[in-house]
Design a protein around this motif. Structure first.
Motif, PDB file in Angstrom:
ATOM      1  N   LEU A   1      -3.230   5.593   6.658  1.00 32.37           N
ATOM      2  CA  LEU A   1      -1.876   6.136   6.796  1.00 32.37           C
ATOM      3  C   LEU A   1      -0.950   5.576   5.726  1.00 32.37           C
ATOM      4  CD1 LEU A   1      -1.602   5.992  10.688  1.00 32.37           C
ATOM      5  CD2 LEU A   1      -1.800   8.050   9.274  1.00 32.37           C
ATOM      6  N   ARG A   2      -1.049   4.271   5.472  1.00 35.44           N
ATOM      7  CA  ARG A   2      -0.160   3.660   4.488  1.00 35.44           C
ATOM      8  C   ARG A   2      -0.480   4.161   3.087  1.00 35.44           C
ATOM      9  NH1 ARG A   2       0.177  -2.500   4.933  1.00 35.44           N
ATOM     10  NH2 ARG A   2       1.995  -2.080   3.615  1.00 35.44           N
ATOM     11  N   SER A   3      -1.742   4.466   2.839  1.00 36.77           N
ATOM     12  CA  SER A   3      -2.102   4.978   1.513  1.00 36.77           C
ATOM     13  C   SER A   3      -1.526   6.377   1.300  1.00 36.77           C
ATOM     14  CB  SER A   3      -3.620   5.005   1.341  1.00 36.77           C
ATOM     15  OG  SER A   3      -4.182   6.109   2.013  1.00 36.77           O
ATOM     16  N   ARG A   4      -0.931   6.947   2.344  1.00 34.95           N
ATOM     17  CA  ARG A   4      -0.236   8.231   2.218  1.00 34.95           C
ATOM     18  C   ARG A   4       1.275   8.018   2.236  1.00 34.95           C
ATOM     19  NH1 ARG A   4      -5.089   8.620   0.715  1.00 34.95           N
ATOM     20  NH2 ARG A   4      -6.189  10.509   1.239  1.00 34.95           N
ATOM     21  N   GLY A   5       1.707   6.811   1.950  1.00 37.41           N
ATOM     22  CA  GLY A   5       3.135   6.554   1.791  1.00 37.41           C
ATOM     23  C   GLY A   5       3.847   6.162   3.071  1.00 37.41           C
ATOM     24  N   ILE A   6       3.152   6.207   4.203  1.00 38.94           N
ATOM     25  CA  ILE A   6       3.772   5.912   5.491  1.00 38.94           C
ATOM     26  C   ILE A   6       3.919   4.396   5.639  1.00 38.94           C
ATOM     27  CG2 ILE A   6       3.435   6.117   7.990  1.00 38.94           C
ATOM     28  CD1 ILE A   6       1.813   8.728   7.318  1.00 38.94           C
ATOM     29  N   THR A   7       5.108   3.948   6.017  1.00 44.27           N
ATOM     30  CA  THR A   7       5.332   2.502   6.112  1.00 44.27           C
ATOM     31  C   THR A   7       4.459   1.899   7.210  1.00 44.27           C
ATOM     32  OG1 THR A   7       7.098   2.762   7.722  1.00 44.27           O
ATOM     33  CG2 THR A   7       7.762   2.685   5.404  1.00 44.27           C
ATOM     34  N   GLU A   8       4.251   0.613   7.103  1.00 46.75           N
ATOM     35  CA  GLU A   8       3.411  -0.074   8.070  1.00 46.75           C
ATOM     36  C   GLU A   8       3.946   0.120   9.487  1.00 46.75           C
ATOM     37  OE1 GLU A   8       2.758  -4.181   7.205  1.00 46.75           O
ATOM     38  OE2 GLU A   8       1.297  -4.359   8.825  1.00 46.75           O
TER      39      GLU A   8
ATOM     40  N   GLU B   1       5.806   2.536  10.687  1.00 45.26           N
ATOM     41  CA  GLU B   1       5.609   3.897  11.175  1.00 45.26           C
ATOM     42  C   GLU B   1       4.131   4.199  11.407  1.00 45.26           C
ATOM     43  OE1 GLU B   1       7.370   8.360  10.243  1.00 45.26           O
ATOM     44  OE2 GLU B   1       7.613   6.780   8.746  1.00 45.26           O
TER      45      GLU B   1
ATOM     46  N   ALA C   1       1.726   4.440  -2.864  1.00 48.02           N
ATOM     47  CA  ALA C   1       1.616   5.877  -2.602  1.00 48.02           C
ATOM     48  C   ALA C   1       2.937   6.577  -2.916  1.00 48.02           C
ATOM     49  CB  ALA C   1       1.209   6.124  -1.158  1.00 48.02           C
TER      50      ALA C   1
ATOM     51  N   VAL D   1       0.833  -1.208   0.000  1.00 49.56           N
ATOM     52  CA  VAL D   1       0.000   0.000   0.000  1.00 49.56           C
ATOM     53  C   VAL D   1       0.865   1.256   0.000  1.00 49.56           C
ATOM     54  CG1 VAL D   1      -1.725   1.313   1.311  1.00 49.56           C
ATOM     55  CG2 VAL D   1      -1.878  -1.191   1.196  1.00 49.56           C
ATOM     56  N   ASP D   2       1.853   1.277   0.902  1.00 47.61           N
ATOM     57  CA  ASP D   2       2.664   2.488   1.019  1.00 47.61           C
ATOM     58  C   ASP D   2       3.617   2.656  -0.162  1.00 47.61           C
ATOM     59  OD1 ASP D   2       3.193   0.276   3.011  1.00 47.61           O
ATOM     60  OD2 ASP D   2       5.211   1.121   2.916  1.00 47.61           O
TER      61      ASP D   2
END
Ligand code: ATP
Ligand code: MG
Lengths: 253, 389
Positions: B341-348, B350, A82, A78-79
């Motif tokens: 949060l992860r869909s905004r690039g934040i790693t799992e 974090e 993004a 997912v990340d």
């Protein structure tokens, strides 16, 4: 120039009665700078398509592919998606208690760019973005989406679009729940990003009103888990006048 | 009257803990200075049924060293500390033991530490206790806050401990008091405490128990809202590691008109087999018309085999109140929050840290002591580094 290519996408969700197929062979190609409107009846699978692009764990791809500039999106977390430049403005943004908006925005920006944004310009950018979308600066101190009104949540999604500068954005009913002024403000926000960065947009909506502000290059009619018809902006007007009966009948046949 | 006695709705990922019926009503709980008049320490008594009795034996039987507890005092403003014999009239104004460990500590303590805050000037007393060692100790503290005084008192607990203590907090009329109990004990430490808080007219007390380290930490605060328009905010924040037992038996006694209480305890169970217990008793007595009360406990389970017991209990003896509600929820990570949060690039990794931190921040933000907030922030950075479950 970026391209998102969705080919013969089949997706199921797990239900109590076992897996249920929601997407049944979606084909779609979106290039930078293009805006694709997707319209379709409730439950036809539009959000499923949006979530599948973003990688929501609830959905299982059983067939087909999603390619983004040569990268296999379905193999990415997912990340990672993004960070590769995909963005999803959600139909129902999630509340995260205790995580301040300002902290969240900075953390996400840092993750996406791979480095912390320069502090001075960042604070200025956030301020500007929030004021462009008519969000009071006090939102920075509030918990992410918590207690936000429906319209405030949507504007917060577009603030993120503006700040994160993705290459491709899926906007899932960003216009639903917006008052007339907010609709204009949000549309202007999207158009500004498009102009600045050449963003490609997949815009899911039930209403032609937003399409007067954000001009689509293509309109896709989404019925029963696949694209039933494609056309130019005129198709949207026709849908609004005639509804989806014509397509649901063919789909049932 | 509005009376919300059912749990408020909570996120889907949470389930409501089954509230066990109270063994006896709180009003009927025994209290005495002599252990013969108290319930024996047993897994069948209401006071002890959740506690690891084998790990606290040295504090519930045998002898303890009741001499002065080594501490460093850092005082600013109009406050002072001194020691007095237990026969001093300042001792015993706020309450009386309700269980054996408390009664034994009361008996064992040779003298009482008195922390006095006067109204001349705002004050802060920072009490660092980091060289208690591992032998059994008993202690007694009286915090005596004069009418109209403003004071903050912090117990900064570190190192080893095998400590049983009573703390009396006398909040004079219109005083504003913050008492923080910060535990960063070593993993083998055992700390039992009863806090007796008496809140006078128009006074307010914020009492916080923050436990980030320790083997067995059982700190039970009672807030007696004894006079008109007093208010009490009882906060708890805990992270429980593998093998730790963190228990909080909280009792709010609304005993006068127009009193206000807020109880908010939140914990993250981050170690395999970690154990937490929260029992939240609220009694709204016949005299307590116009009471406004709310209590909540929320636990985030981050590790296999961790267990949180959460038992809210509300007894209302008058119908004429502003509100009384409670909420209790224990659950794992909310997948939708992590996805957002992860869909905004934040790693799992974090994203999990952000969610836990946010969860705990809701309580920490209510602790009005910046230095405490900074310490806890840093400690959480370290503690949450390995959160993955
Ligand atoms: N867990 C589930 N169990 C059963 N059906 C599900 C589940 N999750 C989704 N669905 C179904 O999948 C279908 C597609 O849902 P989706 O949210 O994609 O529709 P949509 O086109 O976005 O609708 P709307 O216009 O109302 O937003 C719906 O019929 C929905 O009920
Ligand atoms: Mg939808």
């Amino acid at each position: 120039m970026s391209t998102l290519t969705i080919t013969d996408l089949h997706v199921t969700v797990e239900t109590e009665q076992g897996p249920r197929e929601i997407l049944r062979g979606v084909d779609l190609v979106i290039n930078s700078g293009e805006t694709h409107a997707v319209m379709g009846p409730n439950g036809s699978g539009k959000s499923t398509l949006a979530y599948t692009i973003a990688g929501h764990p609830k959905y299982t791809v059983t067939k087909g592919s999603i390619d983004f500039d040569g990268q296999d999106v379905l193999a990415m977390s997912v990340d990672e998606r993004a960070r590769s430049g995909l963005f999803l403005a959600m139909q129902y943004p999630v509340e995260i208690p205790g995580v301040a908006v300002s902290n969240f925005l900075r953390t996400a920006k840092t993750a996406i760019d791979g480095k912390a944004p320069p502090i001075r310009t960042w604070v200025k950018d956030v301020k500007q973005s929030m004021s462009d979308l008519r969000m009071d600066p006090s939102f920075g101190e509030r918990s992410v989406n918590e207690g936000f009104s429906g319209g405030e949540k949507k504007r917060h999604e577009i603030v993120q679009l503006d700040l994160f500068k993705p290459k491709m954005a899926v906007l899932d009913e960003t216009d639903s729940g917006l008052d007339v002024d907010a609709l204009r403000v949000v549309s202007e926000g999207v158009n500004r990003v498009k102009e600045e960065t050449g963003l490609g947009v997949l815009l899911i909506t039930h209403y032609t009103r937003i399409l007067r502000y954000i001009k689509p290059d293509f309109v896709h009619v989404f019925v029963n888990g696949r694209i039933a018809e494609e056309g130019g902006p005129a198709l949207a007007d026709r849908l609004e006048a005639e509804g989806y009966d014509r397509f649901t009948e063919t789909a049932d046949a | 009257m509005t009376q919300k006695s059912s749990a408020e709705h909570s996120p889907a990922a949470f389930y409501n803990a089954d509230a066990l019926p109270p063994v006896q009503t709180r009003r009927e709980r025994l209290s005495a200075y002599s252990i013969d008049e108290l319930n024996p320490v047993s897994s069948r008594s209401a006071e002890w049924r959740f506690s690891p009795l084998d790990r606290i034996e040295k504090l519930t039987s045998g002898d303890r060293d009741g001499s002065e507890i080594p501490a460093v005092y850092d005082i600013t403003g109009a406050a002072s500390v001194n020691h007095v014999p237990m026969s001093d009239p300042l001792v015993g104004r706020c309450g009386c033991p309700e269980e054996v460990a408390s009664a034994l500590a009361w008996h064992d303590a040779k003298n009482a530490l008195i922390v006095t805050a006067s109204a001349q000037d705002a004050s802060e007393v920072w009490i660092t206790r980091e060289s208690l060692g591992g032998s059994a100790r008993a202690g007694h503290t009286v915090i005596d806050v004069a009418p109209f005084a403003k004071t903050t008192i912090v117990f900064d607990n570190r190192g080893d401990a095998l400590l049983s203590e009573n703390v009396e907090i006398y909040v004079g009329e219109s005083a504003q008091v913050v008492v923080v109990n910060l535990q960063q004990w070593n993993p083998s430490a055992v700390h039992l405490a009863s806090h007796f808080c008496r809140i006078s007219a128009n006074a307010s007390l914020t009492h916080a128990v923050i436990t980030l380290g320790g083997g067995v930490v059982r700190i039970n605060p009672t807030a007696h809202l004894a006079e008109n328009a007093g208010s009490a905010t009882l906060l708890g924040l805990y992270t429980a590691d593998a093998g730790s037992h963190i228990e909080s038996q909280v009792f709010v006694n609304h005993d006068a008109p127009n009193t206000v209480s807020r109880v908010s305890y939140k914990g993250a169970l981050r170690g395999a087999g970690a154990r937490t217990v929260w029992i939240g008793d609220v009694l709204i007595g016949r005299e307590a018309t116009g009471t406004d009360s709310y209590e909540q406990n929320r636990n985030l389970i981050l590790a296999e085999g961790a267990r949180a017991d959460s038992v809210p209990n509300l007894e209302i003896e008058t119908g004429d109140i502003v509100g009384a509600g409670h909420a209790s929820a224990t659950g794992r990570f909310d997948d939708e929050q992590l996805f957002y949060l992860r869909s905004r690039g934040i790693t799992e990794h974090e994203a999990r840290q952000l969610v836990v931190r946010g969860f705990l921040n809701e309580v920490l933000a209510l602790v009005p002591v910046p230095r405490v907030q900074a310490i806890v922030h840093d400690a959480l950075d370290e503690a949450l580094e390995e959160v993955t479950a």
